[in-house]
Each structure stands twice: as structure tokens, then as C-alpha cells.
Design an enzyme around this catalytic site. Structure first.
Site, PDB file in Angstrom:
ATOM      1  N   ARG A  50       1.861   0.894  -1.072  1.00 50.73           N
ATOM      2  CA  ARG A  50       1.539  -0.537  -1.097  1.00 50.73           C
ATOM      3  C   ARG A  50       0.279  -0.810  -0.276  1.00 50.73           C
ATOM      4  NH1 ARG A  50       7.310  -2.406   0.939  1.00 50.73           N
ATOM      5  NH2 ARG A  50       6.949  -0.498   2.123  1.00 50.73           N
TER       6      ARG A  50
ATOM      7  N   ASP B  36      -2.943  -2.564   1.468  1.00 53.09           N
ATOM      8  CA  ASP B  36      -3.149  -3.835   2.155  1.00 53.09           C
ATOM      9  C   ASP B  36      -4.171  -4.701   1.442  1.00 53.09           C
ATOM     10  OD1 ASP B  36      -1.350  -3.459   4.187  1.00 53.09           O
ATOM     11  OD2 ASP B  36      -2.823  -2.772   5.662  1.00 53.09           O
TER      12      ASP B  36
ATOM     13  N   TYR C 114      -6.782   9.417   0.943  1.00 51.11           N
ATOM     14  CA  TYR C 114      -7.593   8.215   1.143  1.00 51.11           C
ATOM     15  C   TYR C 114      -8.988   8.613   1.596  1.00 51.11           C
ATOM     16  CZ  TYR C 114      -3.670   4.880   0.987  1.00 51.11           C
ATOM     17  OH  TYR C 114      -2.605   4.103   0.593  1.00 51.11           O
TER      18      TYR C 114
ATOM     19  N   ARG D 258      -6.687   3.253   8.543  1.00 51.79           N
ATOM     20  CA  ARG D 258      -7.769   2.497   9.172  1.00 51.79           C
ATOM     21  C   ARG D 258      -7.770   2.659  10.690  1.00 51.79           C
ATOM     22  NH1 ARG D 258      -7.582  -3.300   7.697  1.00 51.79           N
ATOM     23  NH2 ARG D 258      -5.423  -3.071   7.010  1.00 51.79           N
TER      24      ARG D 258
END
Length: 292
Positions: A59, A61, A123, A211
Site C-alpha cells: 500500500r 503512500d 524500490y 524514505r
């Protein structure tokens, strides 16, 4: 009487800039909402009233993008056989906005789970250093950083993060969720003069973990902290306010790896275990993969 169903795996790509993340939220534009709306049209136009509900691998952001997100849903067998994969993809995309596309649709075993069958998520995070602003063609998918970053120092320090650790210092708290993760790969590379790409691969990621990892490495690249600081963060059992969460725009979900079709069910069962600190006994639960 419910129709016979077939499980379908969807591969999706989206520009997350104008979305409030993947998960549905009342009154907000989300990826899940527009995808399920398109699916609902497909199903109802096919003469069925099966719920258009998808399960996603991770999921993302608000503002985070995906090159190859994966989701699954159950469609009526008759509808799937009549439409086929290519026609299904075409009809879904005809109803979707331009910042979301279904890239592929394929039948998978009934025990395949987009979330729990995944072996890893990859990622990439893009930073342009030495500049206070970005070219308009880069601004939706990168972050500007005015300071020159030491790529060699960041690459060296990133090795501390590899392996199974409690990444609580890098995660937003979620009640009942484990923060134990296995970071399989972490690469920091300069692409050209001013673009740096951080590539991270893990079995799963906690909320804001990617992040935060990049934010910590950027602090190393600025020369503010060193390898020992990262080692200390891995000893924490709660979120560290010293770790900066980088802006969402630079983050892209690049790929999700899965086992063979025959192994997807067993992998899903293994992934549902609740992860405790390395070496601790493990109990069954559902706190494994609150993934981003």
C-alpha cells in the site's frame, strides 16, 4: 448463488503525484478507488454483481509511484473466459484515468496472494544533488537536494543495514505490527553528474521505512553522521526523530518478486507469521507485511 470464480493477477503502473496513496479513504482520490471503480464497470457490464475488491502487494503512500505494482482479485470464470487477458486489460484501461494503467492480467492459482505470496519488493528513490530546484521533467519523480552528497560514504554505510533487523527506528508506529524486516539489497549509485539512485530490496517494508532509510543515508552523505550512527539506530525499538523521512515524490515501487505458481500458497502461509526479533520464538499472527 455465487458464480464460480477465477483468481486474476493484475500488474499496475501509476504516477502517484495526484493520489492520496493506494488505500481507499473517504472523500479522497486513491489508486485503489479508481482501479476498483474500473473493475466494477467491467463486472457489471458483463452481467455480474460480484464485488470489485482487490488485494495489493504494497500500500503505497500519498505521492509514491509504481512501475509494477501487483494486485489480485477474483472474477467470475465466465466473464474471464469470455473477455480474456488482453480484452480485460483494454477494457479496464479505457475506464481508468491517464495516471493509472493496468499493464497485464493473468490467471493464477487460487492460493496466490499478491501481498503474502511476494518474496521481495524493490524500490528506487531518486535524488538530484547540488541543486535547489529540479527540471520540470524531473520534478514529479525526483527530489532536489542542494548539497553535494558523498555516494561512496553512503554506499559503504548502507551495508550496515543489510540482513534481518528490527527497523523500528525507521518506521512509523502501527499497533500490533512487527518492524522486523530482512533488507536483501541496498545500492547507492550516481547516474550522471547530479542524479543519485537509491535501490533497496526487502522481503517487505514498514510504513515510511524506505524514505526513512534514504533520509538516514543522506545524512551520512552530507557528512553529518557515520556508520556507527546507523548501527545505533538498529538497536532502537521505537521510531527515531533524528531520521528524516524524505519526500514521497522521489519514491517508485519498481518490482515485486514471486515464487513459482506451485509455491505461491506455501509462501503466503510462511509470510503470515508474526516476526519477532532475530532469534526469538515466533508465533502465528498477521502483523508481517504492512508494506509500502
Amino acid at each position: 448463488m455465487l458464480p464460480d470464480l477465477v483468481r486474476v493477477r493484475l500488474t499496475l503502473g501509476y504516477d502517484g503525484t495526484d493520489f492520496y496513496g493506494w488505500a481507499k479513504q473517504p472523500g479522497l482520490r486513491t489508486v485503489q478507488d479508481v482501479v476498483e471503480s474500473s473493475l466494477g464497470n467491467l463486472i457489471s457490464n458483463g452481467g455480474h454483481n460480484t464485488p470489485a475488491s482487490v488485494t495489493v502487494a504494497g500500500r503505497t503512500d500519498a505521492g509514491v509511484h509504481a512501475r509494477a505494482q501487483v494486485a489480485h482479485l477474483d472474477l467470475p470464470v465466465e466473464l474471464w473466459q469470455r473477455r480474456g487477458s488482453l480484452r480485460t486489460v483494454g477494457q479496464l484501461n479505457a475506464k481508468l484515468p491517464k495516471d493509472v494503467r493496468v499493464l497485464a492480467a493473468a490467471e493464477v492459482p487460487g492460493d496466490f496472494d499478491a501481498r503474502f505470496s511476494a518474496l521481495s519488493r524493490t524500490y528506487a528513490y531518486r535524488v538530484h544533488d547540488q541543486t535547489p530546484y529540479l527540471h520540470p521533467l524531473d520534478s514529479r519523480f525526483s527530489v532536489a537536494h542542494g548539497i553535494r552528497l558523498d555516494v561512496a560514504a553512503m554506499a559503504s554505510a548502507s551495508r550496515v543495514l543489510l540482513g534481518e533487523h528490527d527497523f523500528a527506528a525507521f518506521c512509523r508506529y502501527r499497533e500490533g505490527a512487527s518492524t522486523i524486516r530482512t533488507l536483501q539489497h541496498c545500492e547507492v549509485a550516481r547516474m550522471g553528474n547530479d542524479e543519485i539512485v537509491f535501490t533497496v530490496v526487502a522481503d517487505a517494508f514498514c510504513h515510511s521505512m524506505v524514505r526513512s532509510l534514504v533520509g538516514a543515508l543522506v545524512a551520512v552523505g552530507e557528512g553529518k553522521v557515520g556508520r556507527e550512527w546507523l548501527e545505533g539506530l538498529l538497536q532502537r525499538t521505537s521510531r527515531s526523530d533524528a531520521v528524516k523521512v524524505m519526500p514521497a515524490s522521489g519514491l517508485v515501487l519498481e518490482a515485486i518478486a514471486y515464487p513459482t505458481a506451485a509455491q505461491s500458497g506455501e509462501q503466503a502461509r510462511r509470510a503470515r507469521r508474526f516476526r519477532e526479533k532475530p532469534g526469538a520464538a515466533q508465533a502465528l499472527g498477521d502483523g508481517t507485511t504492512s508494506c509500502l
